[in-house]
Design a protein around this motif. Structure first.
Motif, PDB file in Angstrom:
ATOM      1  N   LEU A 133      29.582  53.902  37.597  1.00 46.05           N
ATOM      2  CA  LEU A 133      28.205  53.610  38.004  1.00 46.05           C
ATOM      3  C   LEU A 133      28.055  53.480  39.527  1.00 46.05           C
ATOM      4  CD1 LEU A 133      27.273  51.012  35.246  1.00 46.05           C
ATOM      5  CD2 LEU A 133      26.414  53.359  35.457  1.00 46.05           C
ATOM      6  N   GLY A 134      29.160  53.625  40.239  1.00 49.96           N
ATOM      7  CA  GLY A 134      29.114  53.519  41.688  1.00 49.96           C
ATOM      8  C   GLY A 134      29.204  52.095  42.205  1.00 49.96           C
ATOM      9  N   LEU A 135      29.683  51.189  41.367  1.00 52.71           N
ATOM     10  CA  LEU A 135      29.830  49.782  41.754  1.00 52.71           C
ATOM     11  C   LEU A 135      31.301  49.484  42.025  1.00 52.71           C
ATOM     12  CD1 LEU A 135      27.596  48.293  38.921  1.00 52.71           C
ATOM     13  CD2 LEU A 135      26.904  48.801  41.267  1.00 52.71           C
ATOM     14  N   ARG A 136      31.545  48.451  42.817  1.00 53.91           N
ATOM     15  CA  ARG A 136      32.929  48.028  43.034  1.00 53.91           C
ATOM     16  C   ARG A 136      33.400  47.260  41.800  1.00 53.91           C
ATOM     17  NH1 ARG A 136      30.294  45.934  47.321  1.00 53.91           N
ATOM     18  NH2 ARG A 136      31.050  43.853  46.846  1.00 53.91           N
ATOM     19  N   GLU A 137      34.633  47.482  41.385  1.00 55.89           N
ATOM     20  CA  GLU A 137      35.135  46.858  40.158  1.00 55.89           C
ATOM     21  C   GLU A 137      35.188  45.331  40.254  1.00 55.89           C
ATOM     22  OE1 GLU A 137      39.883  46.988  40.078  1.00 55.89           O
ATOM     23  OE2 GLU A 137      38.977  48.987  40.070  1.00 55.89           O
ATOM     24  N   GLU A 138      35.305  44.783  41.461  1.00 54.30           N
ATOM     25  CA  GLU A 138      35.345  43.317  41.591  1.00 54.30           C
ATOM     26  C   GLU A 138      33.971  42.675  41.407  1.00 54.30           C
ATOM     27  OE1 GLU A 138      35.102  44.934  45.829  1.00 54.30           O
ATOM     28  OE2 GLU A 138      36.348  45.385  44.109  1.00 54.30           O
ATOM     29  N   MET A 139      32.926  43.488  41.276  1.00 56.79           N
ATOM     30  CA  MET A 139      31.579  42.955  41.030  1.00 56.79           C
ATOM     31  C   MET A 139      31.393  42.521  39.578  1.00 56.79           C
ATOM     32  SD  MET A 139      29.349  45.706  43.220  1.00 56.79           S
ATOM     33  CE  MET A 139      27.764  44.938  42.955  1.00 56.79           C
ATOM     34  N   ALA A 140      32.185  43.056  38.671  1.00 58.73           N
ATOM     35  CA  ALA A 140      32.001  42.806  37.235  1.00 58.73           C
ATOM     36  C   ALA A 140      32.033  41.316  36.866  1.00 58.73           C
ATOM     37  CB  ALA A 140      33.023  43.590  36.425  1.00 58.73           C
ATOM     38  N   ALA A 189      28.579  39.737  28.788  1.00 60.43           N
ATOM     39  CA  ALA A 189      28.921  38.825  29.876  1.00 60.43           C
ATOM     40  C   ALA A 189      30.408  38.463  29.852  1.00 60.43           C
ATOM     41  CB  ALA A 189      28.064  37.559  29.789  1.00 60.43           C
ATOM     42  N   VAL A 190      30.929  38.158  28.671  1.00 60.37           N
ATOM     43  CA  VAL A 190      32.344  37.782  28.547  1.00 60.37           C
ATOM     44  C   VAL A 190      33.243  38.946  28.955  1.00 60.37           C
ATOM     45  CG1 VAL A 190      34.168  37.161  26.900  1.00 60.37           C
ATOM     46  CG2 VAL A 190      31.966  35.966  26.853  1.00 60.37           C
ATOM     47  N   PHE A 191      32.916  40.163  28.501  1.00 62.36           N
ATOM     48  CA  PHE A 191      33.731  41.335  28.884  1.00 62.36           C
ATOM     49  C   PHE A 191      33.716  41.533  30.395  1.00 62.36           C
ATOM     50  CE2 PHE A 191      33.033  43.495  24.516  1.00 62.36           C
ATOM     51  CZ  PHE A 191      34.008  42.699  23.955  1.00 62.36           C
ATOM     52  N   HIS A 192      32.569  41.290  31.022  1.00 63.68           N
ATOM     53  CA  HIS A 192      32.497  41.417  32.485  1.00 63.68           C
ATOM     54  C   HIS A 192      33.294  40.312  33.183  1.00 63.68           C
ATOM     55  CE1 HIS A 192      29.367  44.404  31.851  1.00 63.68           C
ATOM     56  NE2 HIS A 192      29.486  44.709  33.124  1.00 63.68           N
TER      57      HIS A 192
END
Length: 143
Positions: free
Chosen positions: A49-56, A32-35
């Motif tokens: 993974l096909g996700l937008r990087e701002e979702m992290a 969670a902290v890394f995200h």
């Protein structure tokens, strides 16, 4: 008719449950902290993974909320239920991009099993919800 009962775990089982509980929380807290920090490795993995990087950061905050629910004894079952749903999403996300099945895709399942095992070994409420039963020899009065 066969008599059944739910066994109460011994001291060693409760200690194993505590160790699993701490390990699950520690692992998911780091994740969670890394995200939330949105480190470059997290950004790269998100894109892979096909996700937008701002979702992290958002997924990190969601995980932190789930962990708080899981860590508080009065809401731990709710936390485990929500965590199971979150981890199911991780399974599907990794499977969709054809990550290795046993090591990557199923890793979220392993974490979920550890989370529930930790609660099962430590919490009577969980054992009453998920009664793993052992069949006892039938009594002649039950016939």
């Amino acid at each position: 008719m066969t008599a059944t009962h739910t066994a109460t775990p011994g001291k060693t089982a409760r200690r194993i449950g505590l160790v699993l509980y701490v390990l699950v929380i520690a692992f998911l807290l780091f994740d969670a902290v890394f995200h939330i920090l949105n480190l470059q490795q997290v950004k790269d993995s998100s894109i892979d993974l096909g996700l937008r990087e701002e979702m992290a950061p958002i997924t990190g905050i969601v995980m932190l909320i789930i962990l708080i629910l899981y860590a508080i004894p009065t809401t731990s079952i709710l936390g485990a239920i929500v965590l199971t749903g979150y981890l199911g999403g991780a399974v599907l996300t990794n499977w969709r991009v054809e990550k290795p099945l046993l090591s990557t895709v199923f890793f979220a399942i392993y974490v979920g099993i550890a989370a529930w095992a930790a609660l099962y070994l430590r919490d009577e409420r969980v054992r009453s919800i998920i009664p793993l039963r052992r069949t006892l020899p039938s009594d002649s009065t039950d016939r």
